[in-house]
Every structure is written in C-alpha cells, then in structure tokens.
Scaffold this motif. Structure first.
Motif, PDB file in Angstrom:
ATOM      1  N   LEU A 135       0.771  -1.199  -0.054  1.00  0.00           N
ATOM      2  CA  LEU A 135      -0.134  -0.028  -0.013  1.00  0.00           C
ATOM      3  C   LEU A 135       0.778   1.205   0.103  1.00  0.00           C
ATOM      4  N   ALA A 136       0.953   1.891  -1.096  1.00  0.00           N
ATOM      5  CA  ALA A 136       1.690   3.016  -1.140  1.00  0.00           C
ATOM      6  C   ALA A 136       0.900   4.320  -0.864  1.00  0.00           C
ATOM      7  N   ILE A 137       1.132   5.108   0.218  1.00  0.00           N
ATOM      8  CA  ILE A 137       0.356   6.078   0.468  1.00  0.00           C
ATOM      9  C   ILE A 137       0.950   7.385  -0.058  1.00  0.00           C
ATOM     10  N   GLU A 138       0.070   8.119  -0.779  1.00  0.00           N
ATOM     11  CA  GLU A 138       0.279   9.357  -1.748  1.00  0.00           C
ATOM     12  C   GLU A 138      -0.132  10.572  -0.845  1.00  0.00           C
ATOM     13  N   PRO A 139       0.876  10.978  -0.230  1.00  0.00           N
ATOM     14  CA  PRO A 139       0.377  12.511   0.097  1.00  0.00           C
ATOM     15  C   PRO A 139      -0.058  13.572  -0.936  1.00  0.00           C
ATOM     16  N   LEU A 140      -1.227  14.450  -0.747  1.00  0.00           N
ATOM     17  CA  LEU A 140      -1.376  15.337  -1.854  1.00  0.00           C
ATOM     18  C   LEU A 140      -1.149  16.529  -1.389  1.00  0.00           C
ATOM     19  N   HIS A 141      -1.025  17.647  -2.264  1.00  0.00           N
ATOM     20  CA  HIS A 141      -0.808  18.934  -2.116  1.00  0.00           C
ATOM     21  C   HIS A 141      -1.960  19.616  -0.863  1.00  0.00           C
ATOM     22  N   PRO A 142      -2.004  20.319  -0.304  1.00  0.00           N
ATOM     23  CA  PRO A 142      -2.840  20.508   0.763  1.00  0.00           C
ATOM     24  C   PRO A 142      -4.171  21.206   0.184  1.00  0.00           C
ATOM     25  N   MET A 143      -4.399  21.638  -1.030  1.00  0.00           N
ATOM     26  CA  MET A 143      -5.374  21.960  -1.776  1.00  0.00           C
ATOM     27  C   MET A 143      -6.265  20.993  -2.035  1.00  0.00           C
ATOM     28  N   PHE A 144      -5.743  19.717  -2.015  1.00  0.00           N
ATOM     29  CA  PHE A 144      -6.875  18.517  -2.196  1.00  0.00           C
ATOM     30  C   PHE A 144      -7.212  18.017  -0.861  1.00  0.00           C
ATOM     31  N   CYS A 145      -6.957  18.645   0.445  1.00  0.00           N
ATOM     32  CA  CYS A 145      -7.188  18.004   1.363  1.00  0.00           C
ATOM     33  C   CYS A 145      -8.785  17.720   1.735  1.00  0.00           C
ATOM     34  N   ALA A 146      -9.750  18.601   1.367  1.00  0.00           N
ATOM     35  CA  ALA A 146     -11.160  18.545   1.501  1.00  0.00           C
ATOM     36  C   ALA A 146     -11.763  17.384   0.636  1.00  0.00           C
ATOM     37  N   ASP A 147     -11.430  17.099  -0.585  1.00  0.00           N
ATOM     38  CA  ASP A 147     -11.849  16.471  -1.578  1.00  0.00           C
ATOM     39  C   ASP A 147     -11.158  14.916  -1.672  1.00  0.00           C
ATOM     40  N   ARG A 148      -9.680  15.108  -1.512  1.00  0.00           N
ATOM     41  CA  ARG A 148      -9.324  13.939  -2.217  1.00  0.00           C
ATOM     42  C   ARG A 148      -8.000  13.295  -1.115  1.00  0.00           C
ATOM     43  N   ALA A 149      -7.455  14.081  -0.368  1.00  0.00           N
ATOM     44  CA  ALA A 149      -6.518  13.300   0.636  1.00  0.00           C
ATOM     45  C   ALA A 149      -6.320  14.055   1.729  1.00  0.00           C
ATOM     46  N   VAL A 150      -6.612  13.688   2.998  1.00  0.00           N
ATOM     47  CA  VAL A 150      -6.490  14.346   4.490  1.00  0.00           C
ATOM     48  C   VAL A 150      -5.163  14.102   4.552  1.00  0.00           C
ATOM     49  N   VAL A 151      -4.249  13.468   4.032  1.00  0.00           N
ATOM     50  CA  VAL A 151      -2.680  13.378   4.110  1.00  0.00           C
ATOM     51  C   VAL A 151      -2.032  14.236   3.088  1.00  0.00           C
ATOM     52  N   SER A 152      -1.263  15.291   3.966  1.00  0.00           N
ATOM     53  CA  SER A 152      -0.899  16.471   2.875  1.00  0.00           C
ATOM     54  C   SER A 152       0.682  16.255   2.696  1.00  0.00           C
ATOM     55  N   THR A 153       1.185  15.761   3.780  1.00  0.00           N
ATOM     56  CA  THR A 153       2.828  15.824   3.904  1.00  0.00           C
ATOM     57  C   THR A 153       3.576  14.435   3.700  1.00  0.00           C
ATOM     58  N   LEU A 154       4.744  14.181   3.478  1.00  0.00           N
ATOM     59  CA  LEU A 154       5.274  13.286   3.386  1.00  0.00           C
ATOM     60  C   LEU A 154       5.184  12.635   4.995  1.00  0.00           C
ATOM     61  N   GLY A 155       5.548  13.487   5.770  1.00  0.00           N
ATOM     62  CA  GLY A 155       5.749  13.240   7.161  1.00  0.00           C
ATOM     63  C   GLY A 155       4.453  12.683   7.766  1.00  0.00           C
ATOM     64  N   GLN A 156       3.358  12.970   7.340  1.00  0.00           N
ATOM     65  CA  GLN A 156       2.249  12.373   7.673  1.00  0.00           C
ATOM     66  C   GLN A 156       1.731  11.124   7.174  1.00  0.00           C
ATOM     67  N   ALA A 157       2.457  10.692   5.719  1.00  0.00           N
ATOM     68  CA  ALA A 157       2.354   9.554   5.341  1.00  0.00           C
ATOM     69  C   ALA A 157       3.300   8.534   5.770  1.00  0.00           C
ATOM     70  N   LEU A 158       4.518   9.071   6.407  1.00  0.00           N
ATOM     71  CA  LEU A 158       5.133   8.197   6.940  1.00  0.00           C
ATOM     72  C   LEU A 158       4.836   7.806   8.452  1.00  0.00           C
ATOM     73  N   ASP A 159       4.344   8.794   9.090  1.00  0.00           N
ATOM     74  CA  ASP A 159       3.540   8.461  10.514  1.00  0.00           C
ATOM     75  C   ASP A 159       2.682   7.175  10.315  1.00  0.00           C
ATOM     76  N   LEU A 160       1.748   7.382   9.377  1.00  0.00           N
ATOM     77  CA  LEU A 160       0.940   6.173   9.097  1.00  0.00           C
ATOM     78  C   LEU A 160       1.764   4.697   8.835  1.00  0.00           C
ATOM     79  N   ALA A 161       2.540   4.852   7.475  1.00  0.00           N
ATOM     80  CA  ALA A 161       3.396   3.918   7.106  1.00  0.00           C
ATOM     81  C   ALA A 161       4.012   3.069   8.319  1.00  0.00           C
ATOM     82  N   GLU A 162       4.740   3.825   8.939  1.00  0.00           N
ATOM     83  CA  GLU A 162       5.640   3.015   9.901  1.00  0.00           C
ATOM     84  C   GLU A 162       5.004   2.424  10.954  1.00  0.00           C
TER      85      GLU A 162
END
Length: 273
Positions: A135-162
């Motif tokens: 499962l490859a978590i893709e952080p998306l630019h913050p302008m997509f937080c409302a409709d596409r991805a509540v994970v916006s930074t690589l740091g957030q994605a890593l917090d989940l992945a780890e």
C-alpha cells in the motif's frame, strides 16, 4: 531511460493496448496502470498484453478513499481496496498507489477522517503483505485535503506507514504534491526503504479552474528535479520513475507526441549522474 515509466493517465486518450504499443515503440519499458483502463479490457487481458510487450508494471492506480463514515461505506471501501490489491498482484506490480480520501461531504471532522484512514490501513496491510503488494500512501498537496487526501505531507504519510512492516506499507514521492515542503529533504531521508514510487510532473502557473488539471511537463515549471531526484536516490530508491500528468491540453495532444516529450524531459531534467 532504463528507469522511466509512463503513468497511463499522462496519455489519457490512449486505451491500454494503445499505451502498451506506444511504450514499446518509444523504448519505454514500464507502465503505471489505472484501474479504469484495465477494467476496459479485463485484468487477465491487461496482464497478458503488458507481459507480451515485455513491459514491467511500475504501479497500479489507485486504491484508497478510506474516509467515508458509516458501516456500509466502511465495508464498500475495504471491498474495493481488496479487489485493487488482487488486481495489482495479477498485473504483476508490487505497488498499489493509495489516495486516502478527503473529508466526507457535509463533515468538518478532519481529525476523524484521518483516524479512519489509519484504522482502515491497519485492516488492509496484512492482506497486502500476503499478496506481495505494498500500500503506497500518496500525500497530496494541501489544496486537495477536502476532497481527495487528508494526508498532505510526506511526514504524515510516514507516520501512518511506519505503523506497519515496510513490505506492507510504503509512501509515494510525487513531485507535484511535495516539492513545496520545507522539511522535504529530511522526510525523504527518513522514508528510505519506505519509498514505493517516485512520480514526476511540474508545478506550472497559472492554475486552471480545475486545479486537478494544473500539472505540466517536467521542465515547464518551478520544480528542481535534479535536486529532488538526488534526494530520492540518496534515500536508496532505485525503482521506476513515473511521469504522471493531469492536464487537459496534454491529454488533447496525440499520445505519441506526448510520450516523445516525456522521454526528452526525463533525459534532460530528471536523471542525475
């Protein structure tokens, strides 16, 4: 060229057979597939077409959209992602790109949406491991937080992945979505073996009315791809580099012309010594 992969959305007008033929003709040896294009021909046929052309499948797009509320939506999201994992395995890729989903319509509970992402990844990760797909978590630019991805930074994605074994959950480094991050170098170094995919396109201005379609060819915008590729390489990533572009003008261009530009820009801007 030996690491370039065409993400299929870049030549959206091509069917899967056309994209396979186009890659083979251009000397591109890998392709990132999209589930809707695979569905048009069927998973078994898609796998055969790619295999017979000698192409590797760098990733499958996409799984995710895990934030919906309620038991019925929960079951539907899990079922769809389990199917996506099975499709990825049959297609011969070890990477399922995960766009995790935005805030549910009518809700303002961003924290709750992020909690559901974490919970549902925990349900999916063991199954992914059994199939040999990450499962490859893709952080998306913050302008997509409302409709596409509540994970916006690589740091957030890593917090989940780890929270999971590295072979089960990784992250995507997509230039368009992460180039602006002031902590990007540190987070890419932290990611290391968690980097499951490296995707490239450029940040160009002005943004169109539909900001989803604001991505440009590598070299047309503001991203320093030499520096970014050097960071990803220093972190130990040696896999495919996918060009993934959402842009109506590029989609309206003949696919062979688009792919020729992708190849040229990859050579000129993405690869480093």
């Amino acid at each position: 060229m030996n690491r370039l992969s065409l993400n299929q959305i870049t030549t959206k007008g091509w069917s899967l057979p056309e994209a396979v033929r186009g890659c083979a003709a251009a000397g591109v040896t890998a392709i990132g597939l999209w589930r809707d294009k695979v569905e048009e021909v069927g998973v078994a046929t898609a796998a055969r077409l790619v295999r017979e052309a000698g192409l590797a499948v760098s990733s499958l797009c996409r799984g995710g959209f895990l934030t919906a509320e309620g038991p019925e939506a929960h079951r539907a999201a899990l079922a769809d992602n389990l199917r996506a994992l099975e499709e990825a395995a049959e297609l011969g890729t070890d990477t399922l790109v995960m766009v995790v989903g935005g805030v549910p319509e009518g809700s303002r509970d961003l924290a709750g949406a992020r909690e559901r992402v974490a919970d549902r990844l925990a349900e999916l990760a063991p199954y992914a491991g059994d199939l040999g797909v990450r499962l490859a978590i893709e952080p998306l630019h913050p302008m997509f937080c409302a409709d596409r991805a509540v994970v916006s930074t690589l740091g957030q994605a890593l917090d989940l992945a780890e929270r999971h074994p590295v072979e089960q959950v990784g992250v995507v480094v997509d230039s368009y979505h992460v180039w602006w991050d002031p902590d990007l170098a540190g987070q890419i170094a932290r990611a290391g073996a968690r980097i499951a995919s490296y995707q490239v396109c450029d940040w160009t201005l002005p943004l169109p009315a539909d900001v989803l379609l604001g991505r440009g060819h590598v070299g047309d915008g503001h991203i320093d791809f030499g520096a970014l590729t050097a960071m990803v390489t220093a972190a130990g990533y040696t896999g495919w580099i996918e060009t993934e572009i959402f842009n109506q003008e590029i989609w309206d261009t003949p696919g062979d012309e688009t792919l020729a530009t992708v190849v040229e820009r990859h050579r000129a801007h993405v690869m480093v010594a």
